[in-house]
Design an enzyme around this catalytic site. Sequence first.
Site, PDB file in Angstrom:
ATOM      1  N   GLU A  65      13.288  10.485   8.272  1.00 19.98           N
ATOM      2  CA  GLU A  65      11.844  10.664   8.513  1.00 19.98           C
ATOM      3  C   GLU A  65      11.108   9.339   8.399  1.00 19.98           C
ATOM      4  OE1 GLU A  65      13.830  12.281   6.471  1.00 19.98           O
ATOM      5  OE2 GLU A  65      13.143  14.304   6.021  1.00 19.98           O
ATOM      6  N   CYS A 103       9.331  10.980   1.423  1.00 20.25           N
ATOM      7  CA  CYS A 103       8.964  11.100   2.845  1.00 20.25           C
ATOM      8  C   CYS A 103       7.667  11.889   3.004  1.00 20.25           C
ATOM      9  CB  CYS A 103      10.094  11.748   3.636  1.00 20.25           C
ATOM     10  SG  CYS A 103      11.507  10.645   3.837  1.00 20.25           S
TER      11      CYS A 103
END
Length: 148
Positions: A65, A103
């Site tokens: 990500e 993330c």
Amino acid sequence: MGESKITVSDALITELIEKALLMRELSYSPYSGFSVGAALLTQEGRIYGGCNIENAAYSVTICAERVAMSKAVSEGEYRFRALAVAGGKEKTPDVYSFPCGSCRQFMREFCDTESFLVIVAKSTEDYKVYTLEQLLPNSFGPEALDMG
Ligand code: THU
């Protein structure tokens, strides 16, 4: 989840999942064997892919990500609409691979938490959709530093 929160078309969701699955094949994950792919949709309508990249010095590893988001930001795109993620140990994901806490916080910087969608996919037929608000409630962001 309330359907009214879905702001990305089914066709785009499918496209993002396909890209995440493709990116997963590029994963460099010799240590964990857990491969992850991500696909990020920006406000401009571009899609950036990422995969996890591990390192012999384990803590240097970067998640799929954050690779996708870093690619977008480094190309001058700072506003995001949705991100699809697919991961697992097997060739076909047998788990829903959720973005880690780091993330989620990284996303928080560049997203509207109520409308940004995180699509956690096993396949184009089997996936879950969340808003970032659901995954990171009561979050800390740029507004706290008068940057919002
Ligand atoms: N990983 C990701 O790519 N994204 C996440 O959000 C969670 C974890 C990767 C990092 C590492 O290469 C492997 O999955 C096992 O933790």
